[in-house]
Design a protein around this motif. Structure first.
Motif, mmCIF file in Angstrom:
data_model
loop_
_atom_site.group_PDB
_atom_site.id
_atom_site.type_symbol
_atom_site.label_atom_id
_atom_site.label_comp_id
_atom_site.label_asym_id
_atom_site.label_seq_id
_atom_site.Cartn_x
_atom_site.Cartn_y
_atom_site.Cartn_z
ATOM 1 N N ARG A 190 27.113 40.953 53.945
ATOM 2 C CA ARG A 190 27.031 42.416 53.795
ATOM 3 C C ARG A 190 27.805 43.149 54.886
ATOM 4 O O ARG A 190 28.020 44.349 54.819
ATOM 5 C CB ARG A 190 25.566 42.854 53.810
ATOM 6 N N PHE A 191 28.185 42.411 55.907
ATOM 7 C CA PHE A 191 28.888 43.012 57.047
ATOM 8 C C PHE A 191 30.047 42.122 57.477
ATOM 9 O O PHE A 191 30.062 40.925 57.169
ATOM 10 C CB PHE A 191 27.929 43.161 58.239
ATOM 11 N N VAL A 192 30.991 42.719 58.218
ATOM 12 C CA VAL A 192 32.077 41.942 58.822
ATOM 13 C C VAL A 192 32.164 42.338 60.292
ATOM 14 O O VAL A 192 32.243 43.524 60.618
ATOM 15 C CB VAL A 192 33.462 42.249 58.212
ATOM 16 N N GLN A 193 32.162 41.341 61.144
ATOM 17 C CA GLN A 193 32.321 41.611 62.575
ATOM 18 C C GLN A 193 33.706 41.157 63.023
ATOM 19 O O GLN A 193 34.207 40.114 62.577
ATOM 20 C CB GLN A 193 31.254 40.882 63.395
ATOM 21 N N PHE A 194 34.317 41.938 63.921
ATOM 22 C CA PHE A 194 35.652 41.652 64.443
ATOM 23 C C PHE A 194 35.542 41.492 65.960
ATOM 24 O O PHE A 194 34.844 42.261 66.619
ATOM 25 C CB PHE A 194 36.604 42.811 64.132
ATOM 26 N N THR A 195 36.234 40.507 66.493
ATOM 27 C CA THR A 195 36.163 40.256 67.935
ATOM 28 C C THR A 195 37.573 40.229 68.516
ATOM 29 O O THR A 195 38.482 39.631 67.930
ATOM 30 C CB THR A 195 35.462 38.908 68.214
ATOM 31 N N SER A 196 37.732 40.861 69.682
ATOM 32 C CA SER A 196 39.017 40.861 70.387
ATOM 33 C C SER A 196 39.138 39.614 71.263
ATOM 34 O O SER A 196 38.167 38.879 71.463
ATOM 35 C CB SER A 196 39.137 42.089 71.291
ATOM 36 N N PHE A 197 40.291 39.438 71.856
ATOM 37 C CA PHE A 197 40.583 38.289 72.726
ATOM 38 C C PHE A 197 39.747 38.336 74.020
ATOM 39 O O PHE A 197 39.289 39.407 74.438
ATOM 40 C CB PHE A 197 42.070 38.280 73.101
ATOM 41 N N TYR A 198 39.607 37.203 74.633
ATOM 42 C CA TYR A 198 39.035 37.152 75.989
ATOM 43 C C TYR A 198 39.955 36.303 76.855
ATOM 44 O O TYR A 198 39.975 35.077 76.734
ATOM 45 C CB TYR A 198 37.621 36.573 75.966
ATOM 46 N N GLU A 199 40.768 36.959 77.669
ATOM 47 C CA GLU A 199 41.732 36.268 78.533
ATOM 48 C C GLU A 199 41.817 37.030 79.857
ATOM 49 O O GLU A 199 42.781 37.759 80.112
ATOM 50 C CB GLU A 199 43.134 36.256 77.900
ATOM 51 N N PRO A 200 40.806 36.896 80.726
ATOM 52 C CA PRO A 200 40.827 37.688 81.960
ATOM 53 C C PRO A 200 42.108 37.517 82.772
ATOM 54 O O PRO A 200 42.545 38.457 83.445
ATOM 55 C CB PRO A 200 39.616 37.158 82.742
ATOM 56 N N SER A 201 42.752 36.351 82.696
ATOM 57 C CA SER A 201 43.958 36.163 83.506
ATOM 58 C C SER A 201 45.098 37.054 83.007
ATOM 59 O O SER A 201 46.059 37.287 83.729
ATOM 60 C CB SER A 201 44.402 34.701 83.480
ATOM 61 N N GLN A 202 44.965 37.566 81.775
ATOM 62 C CA GLN A 202 46.015 38.437 81.234
ATOM 63 C C GLN A 202 45.549 39.883 81.108
ATOM 64 O O GLN A 202 46.329 40.748 80.723
ATOM 65 C CB GLN A 202 46.441 37.942 79.843
ATOM 66 N N ALA A 203 44.290 40.137 81.380
ATOM 67 C CA ALA A 203 43.726 41.465 81.122
ATOM 68 C C ALA A 203 42.930 41.934 82.339
ATOM 69 O O ALA A 203 41.805 41.499 82.569
ATOM 70 C CB ALA A 203 42.837 41.418 79.884
ATOM 71 N N VAL A 204 43.539 42.827 83.071
ATOM 72 C CA VAL A 204 42.936 43.251 84.337
ATOM 73 C C VAL A 204 41.553 43.862 84.151
ATOM 74 O O VAL A 204 40.667 43.693 84.997
ATOM 75 C CB VAL A 204 43.893 44.211 85.072
ATOM 76 N N MET A 271 28.888 38.378 57.769
ATOM 77 C CA MET A 271 27.502 38.208 58.197
ATOM 78 C C MET A 271 26.532 38.873 57.219
ATOM 79 O O MET A 271 26.895 39.815 56.517
ATOM 80 C CB MET A 271 27.318 38.812 59.597
ATOM 81 N N ALA A 272 25.293 38.413 57.242
ATOM 82 C CA ALA A 272 24.260 38.982 56.374
ATOM 83 C C ALA A 272 23.564 40.168 57.042
ATOM 84 O O ALA A 272 23.186 41.138 56.387
ATOM 85 C CB ALA A 272 23.232 37.904 56.018
ATOM 86 N N GLU A 273 23.381 40.071 58.356
ATOM 87 C CA GLU A 273 22.653 41.122 59.079
ATOM 88 C C GLU A 273 23.638 42.023 59.816
ATOM 89 O O GLU A 273 24.737 41.598 60.164
ATOM 90 C CB GLU A 273 21.708 40.486 60.119
ATOM 91 N N MET A 274 23.215 43.263 60.101
ATOM 92 C CA MET A 274 24.094 44.197 60.802
ATOM 93 C C MET A 274 24.501 43.628 62.166
ATOM 94 O O MET A 274 23.639 43.338 62.996
ATOM 95 C CB MET A 274 23.404 45.548 60.991
ATOM 96 N N PRO A 275 25.796 43.464 62.393
ATOM 97 C CA PRO A 275 26.233 42.859 63.656
ATOM 98 C C PRO A 275 26.135 43.841 64.828
ATOM 99 O O PRO A 275 26.077 45.054 64.630
ATOM 100 C CB PRO A 275 27.711 42.521 63.407
ATOM 101 N N HIS A 276 26.150 43.294 66.004
ATOM 102 C CA HIS A 276 26.226 44.127 67.204
ATOM 103 C C HIS A 276 27.631 44.696 67.338
ATOM 104 O O HIS A 276 28.590 44.126 66.828
ATOM 105 C CB HIS A 276 25.908 43.286 68.436
ATOM 106 N N THR A 277 27.731 45.828 68.036
ATOM 107 C CA THR A 277 29.050 46.382 68.355
ATOM 108 C C THR A 277 29.073 46.735 69.845
ATOM 109 O O THR A 277 28.034 47.019 70.451
ATOM 110 C CB THR A 277 29.373 47.631 67.506
ATOM 111 N N PHE A 278 30.256 46.701 70.409
ATOM 112 C CA PHE A 278 30.455 46.825 71.863
ATOM 113 C C PHE A 278 29.841 48.102 72.442
ATOM 114 O O PHE A 278 29.032 48.075 73.356
ATOM 115 C CB PHE A 278 31.974 46.787 72.112
#
Ligand code: MTE
Length: 337
Positions: A190-204, A271-278
């Motif tokens: 019922r829902f779609v969650q999207f996630t961004s990258f995690y690369e601290p060495s490239q993202a201050v 996902m079936a349940e409402m996802p978390h958002t940032f």
């Protein structure tokens, strides 16, 4: 109806930035051994961006990054989608150099005017997007393969940030429903969650803004994700996205506040349940799950009735659903979401 007023009206965006009020500048400055955050911050972040780049921030949004292969360049310019080929009435196209130097992308700090410099450290090729969760065709895809799989088109959209600034730009990409169809969600999804990258060495920002729950994540209902207006962005202004706009692949959801349009996506999960958002996890009082643009629903700390066009510097009235009610109004009227 849009009511335009001439400049001279200063929106205190620096004061309405949602998180800068909560952002503990002193703590960061102390940790970094600096007196100020701003112009002098460049040298502390040299792990990500070389000094030469910082000294020469003039070159903005090159047409294509050097590593964009010839077969991808050949897709540009994309044909305009006739439904979104015109600049909306009462608005002007935002000049690219303005749109490309005024960005929200907390992974690269909170200074909108410097994101385009710090984001240059993000390596966007090779890149993988994992499509997973409640779907029949889970897979991992390279965004470069989206071109052949889905085709591309250009759409001129209004874009409105919760902080009350806005712009009008031509995005290049494909309707998000095509990707959803390929994934083929099960009846439980019922829902779609999207996630961004995690690369601290490239993202201050991922290094220094430790109060945030990285990586950035956002979500839609399946009905929203398959609405015609929901767009998967690969390019802007006749070329692939530069890093500050969310290369290589982002969402563009013009009827929602800008923070729903997540950049630099690496994962899509049904996902079936409402996802978390940032932002909702960070401050549920201020940032709801749905976050549709609505001038009559004020942010707890400021009105949402007007916005500043960053291209013209004019104040304009904010429209319900950012003027896209004919596309998305039914979604909410019928309580389908
Ligand atoms: N996506 C990620 N990963 N990180 C962010 O900080 N900021 C959001 C959205 N997507 C953000 C993000 C916000 S608040 C806005 S207004 C838009 O990106 C800004 O998009 P633009 O810089 O391309 O105009």
């Amino acid at each position: 109806m849009l009511i335009k007023k001439k400049r001279g009206w200063e929106l205190p965006e620096s004061r309405v930035i949602s998180e800068s009020r909560y952002f503990n500048r002193r703590q960061i400055v102390k940790a970094l051994g600096l007196g100020t955050i701003g112009a002098g911050t460049a040298s502390i972040w040299t792990g990500c961006v070389d000094d030469e780049t910082i000294k020469n921030p003039i070159e903005i949004a090159p047409p294509f990054d050097e590593d964009v292969p010839a077969e991808i360049r050949a897709y540009y310019p994309a044909d305009p989608n006739p439904d979104f080929a015109e600049v909306p009435p009462g608005r002007e196209m935002t000049p690219e150099d303005i749109a490309a130097t005024y960005n929200n992308f907390y992974e690269f700090g909170i200074d909108k005017t410097k994101v385009h410099i710090y984001a240059r450290s993000l390596v966007t090729r090779p890149w993988e997007v994992e499509i997973t969760g409640l779907c029949r065709n889970p897979r991992t895809m390279d965004p470069d393969d989206f071109y052949a799989e889905f085709g591309i088109e250009e759409r001129i959209y209004r874009h409105r940030c919760v902080e009350r600034w806005s712009m009008v730009v031509p995005w290049v990409g494909f309707p998000l429903y095509k990707l959803v169809e390929l994934a083929d969600p099960t009846s439980d999804a019922r829902f779609v969650q999207f996630t961004s990258f995690y690369e601290p060495s490239q993202a201050v920002g991922q290094q220094t803004l430790t109060q945030y729950n990285w990586p950035y994540y956002e979500a839609l209902t399946l009905a929203e994700a398959t609405n015609e207006l929901a767009f998967a962005g690969l390019g802007i202004f006749d070329h692939t996205l530069p890093q500050q706009h969310g290369a290589p692949f982002r969402l563009v959801l013009p009827w929602k506040y800008g923070y729903k349009s997540i950049k630099s996506i690496v994962k899509i999960e049904f996902m079936a349940e409402m996802p978390h958002t940032f932002w909702n996890d960070r401050n549920p009082e201020e940032y709801g799950f749905t976050s549709n643009i609505d001038p009559n629903m004020p942010h707890p700390r400021w009105s949402q009735m007007v916005e500043r066009d960053i291209g013209t510097d004019e104040e304009i009235d904010t429209l319900l659903y950012n003027g896209y009610e004919e596309w998305v109004g039914d979604l909410y009227k019928r309580g389908r979401v």
